[in-house]
Design an enzyme around this catalytic site. Structure first.
Site, PDB file in Angstrom:
ATOM      1  N   GLU A 124       0.689  -1.147  -0.037  1.00 26.19           N
ATOM      2  CA  GLU A 124      -0.151   0.063  -0.102  1.00 26.19           C
ATOM      3  C   GLU A 124       0.832   1.350  -0.078  1.00 26.19           C
ATOM      4  OE1 GLU A 124      -4.236  -1.784   1.991  1.00 26.19           O
ATOM      5  OE2 GLU A 124      -2.953  -0.222   3.144  1.00 26.19           O
ATOM      6  N   ASP A 135      -5.926  10.140   9.456  1.00 28.69           N
ATOM      7  CA  ASP A 135      -4.620   9.600   9.744  1.00 28.69           C
ATOM      8  C   ASP A 135      -4.172  10.269  10.968  1.00 28.69           C
ATOM      9  OD1 ASP A 135      -3.690   7.473   7.673  1.00 28.69           O
ATOM     10  OD2 ASP A 135      -3.950   9.187   6.283  1.00 28.69           O
TER      11      ASP A 135
END
Lengths: 274, 403
Positions: free
Chosen positions: A49, A60
């Site tokens: 990824e 995040d």
């Protein structure tokens, strides 16, 4: 069959679990992205990824946000991320690359243009954090039309209706967010994960990877025992942050090998092949 | 309340205003937003909720806010008559409290004991801290560390009211980063936390819900203007950052014949310098903070740093309904520079004895430009969205004065 499906089918045949590391493209410097991707493969990655840096990474935590800011400050962009994938693909035809990021850099390029450019660069799938199924019918259709897997998230808060919504538009695998919260945070409730994964797998008919909160061989092994894939992100970024630049790739490979070994004990210890 | 004869019915069931709005958030938040949509729909249909909201607006906020004819200023400008909707006279000194009370009442009905908020200038933070104190809720306010420095007095006000103020050090350390951080808190503490968004942005149902709560401004004007002058205004003018005060006064006027709606964005040092916050005038559509709207962004889709003398307008996006009103030509959007806003600020202080917020001064400045071009019987209604006490430091600094 897509490169991602091929990987999961092979692993299933071998009774092994997929290891999916995450790195932010362009971090700690753009020139290290390709060496780090190589190191991930050396360390046992089945799928990579690759984070597309975004200025406002709402989902995040501080670690990945720092990595994004660092990459952007050095001029990283979607085009350059695709260049990195192209370079990787020229030397590795087997390991799928999934771009992980936010909608706006894709919309800025234009969905159709982006999907075509991603396919040409050798990208295999995309996980767009702020494209839930209801906002991404067109995007998922364009991706599938180009042979790319649109990958979606499910969370501990997701209802069974959500499983169906995601299954209707997604392909490749499902990324189960094992925690409420942002990347790199909190404490992992493995029992809860173990309870949810079989339900999700049955509902979506795709492999289920688990991420958020996996930090070491032990948590990877315990998650790997119930999931089809283990995703590790923030912990790898931390490893890179703590390494001298010239040792980063080597240390990431070493960290990955530890996780790989732990995951590969699952099948043999239990004597099962799923 | 919608005018009976207008076909304007936005957002649609999935939260879209044409191509704008929507629900662009990570999966973790989707169930929380679904829960909020249901709870809000139930509140809207509950006469007790509506009655409680109206009671609080009347007795706690001091509504209806008056409309004031700025006769002296209008006379000096020599053209159209300027009327001010006095949201600056609300409890806490701005329009923000209308929405905070609405959302806090929804939170209470949902059984959430903790509220969080983001704030730029500090007005929404103060309003949230105020209602949290009023209803006995825990309150955490996220504020960019740059804004914490610019708005020392408001930070202290929030603390006096019992809120925890968390300075945000990431990104540009302003409103957008505070919003990112508040979203992260929400995603982590979803079970007991209600996120009180301060503007008509964010994922559905926020743009609609905040607009509904702020629409009290325009609904009052619809009644007050005929009482004062026997008719509706020719122009309704409001500043636009995220756009909640503008949406609040515009929405009841959409479809009212003969009324032009003008949103005033912060042109900062001038649009051509690139140092501004004029998302509608100089941005292009994209996805940020849960909705599709006009954004200030670079070629690569990265959000760029914005500038305005007023912290409350210093935001790279804008509410999605404004994006729709612009595209549908139902409202016009213009820019006013820092210098122009300051001039209007000083003029209102000296000519009318009203110290306006720097945000509202942008709307005033546009009115001051427009009025002299129009006959004396034309009427401009300006939303004076907040008072300027909080801006003393900023204005003094620009004039080279140190306290």
């Amino acid at each position: 069959m897509s490169r991602i499906q091929t990987v999961f089918q092979r692993l299933q045949g071998e009774g092994r679990k997929a290891l999916i590391p995450f790195v932010t493209a362009g971090f700690p410097e753009p020139a290290l992205t390709l060496p780090l991707m190589r190191a991930l493969v050396e360390g046992g990655a089945d799928i990579i990824e690759l984070g597309v840096p975004f200025s406002d990474p709402m989902a995040d935590g501080p670690t990945i946000q720092r990595a994004s800011e660092c990459a952007l400050a050095q001029g990283m962009s979607m085009r350059k991320v695709l260049d990195a994938v192209r370079a990787f693909r020229s030397e590795n035809a087997a390991t799928p690359v999934v771009l992980m990021g936010y909608a706006n850099p894709i919309e800025a390029m234009g969905v159709e243009t982006f999907v075509a450019a991603a396919r040409d660069a050798g990208v295999d799938g995309m996980l767009v954090v702020d494209y839930p199924p209801e906002e991404s019918v067109a995007f998922a259709g364009a991706a599938k039309g180009a042979g790319l897997d649109p990958i979606f998230l499910l969370a501990p808060t997701s209802s069974e209706q959500r499983f169906a919504d995601v299954a209707a538009v997604g392909s490749g695998y499902i990324y189960y967010v094992s925690l409420k919260g942002v990347t790199g945070s909190g404490k992992l409730d493995i029992d809860e994960v173990a309870r949810r994964i079989p339900q999700i797998r049955a509902a979506v008919g795709m492999p289920v990877g688990v991420g958020f909160g996996i930090r070491d061989a032990d948590s990877a092994r315990r998650i790997g025992a119930v999931a089809d894939a283990v995703v590790i992100g923030s912990r790898i970024i931390e490893e890179i942050e703590q390494s001298p630049r010239d040792e980063a790739a080597q240390r990431v490979a070493a960290f990955m090998r530890g996780i790989r070994e732990a995951l590969d004990t699952i099948g043999s210890a239990k004597g099962v092949t799923q | 309340m919608q005018m009976a004869d207008t076909p304007y019915q936005f957002p649609d069931a999935s939260g879209h205003f044409g191509p704008y709005g929507g629900v662009f958030v990570a999966e973790t938040l989707m169930p929380a937003l679904a829960e909020l949509r249901e709870a809000y729909a139930a509140c809207q249909n509950d006469p007790e909720f509506v009655a409680e909201f109206e009671y609080e607006l009347k007795h706690y906020v001091g509504r209806p806010s008056p409309i004031y004819h700025a006769k002296r200023w209008s006379g000096i400008l020599g053209g159209a008559q300027i009327y001010l909707k006095r949201e600056d006279l609300n409890h806490t000194g701005a329009h923000k409290v209308n929405n905070c009370i609405g959302q806090a009442l929804v939170a209470r009905r949902m059984g959430k004991p903790r509220v969080i908020a983001e704030t730029g200038a500090g007005q929404h933070g103060v309003a949230t801290a105020t209602v949290a104190a009023r209803y006995g809720m825990e309150c955490v306010v996220y504020m960019g560390s740059e804004d914490v420095k610019r708005q020392v007095a408001n930070v202290y006000r929030m603390k006096l009211l019992g809120a925890t103020v968390v300075p945000v050090e990431s990104g540009s350390k302003t409103l957008k980063d505070a919003l990112n951080e508040a979203m992260r808190d929400w995603v982590t503490n979803i079970a007991d936390t209600f996120y009180i968004i301060g503007t008509v942005a964010g994922p559905h149902p926020y743009p609609m819900m905040v607009r509904d709560f702020q629409s009290v401004i325009g609904k009052e004007c619809l009644v007050q203007m005929p009482e004062m002058v026997g008719r509706q205004p020719d122009y309704v003018i409001a500043c636009v950052g995220g756009g909640s005060n503008a949406m609040g006064i515009f929405h009841p006027y959409i479809g009212v014949p003969g009324v032009k709606l003008i949103g005033v964005e912060a042109a900062g040092d001038g649009i051509e310098t690139g140092r501004h916050s004029a998302s509608l005038s100089a941005g292009r559509p994209g996805v940020l903070h849960g909705n599709r709207t006009y954004l200030l962004q670079n070629e690569d889709g990265q959000i760029i740093e914005t500038h305005s003398i007023s912290a409350g307008l210093d935001y790279p996006g804008v509410g999605p309904e404004h994006a729709w009103l612009k595209d549908a030509a139902l409202a016009d959007y213009v820019g006013i520079t820092d210098d122009e806003a300051l001039q209007a600020f000083h003029n209102l202080c000296r000519l009318e004895g009203i110290i306006p917020a720097l945000e509202s001064s942008h709307a005033l400045a546009y009115a001051a430009k427009l009025a002299p071009t129009l006959p004396k019987d034309k009427i401009l209604l300006v939303n004076l969205s907040g008072r300027g006490d909080k801006d003393m430091h900023t204005v003094a600094e620009r004039s080279g004065i140190q306290f």
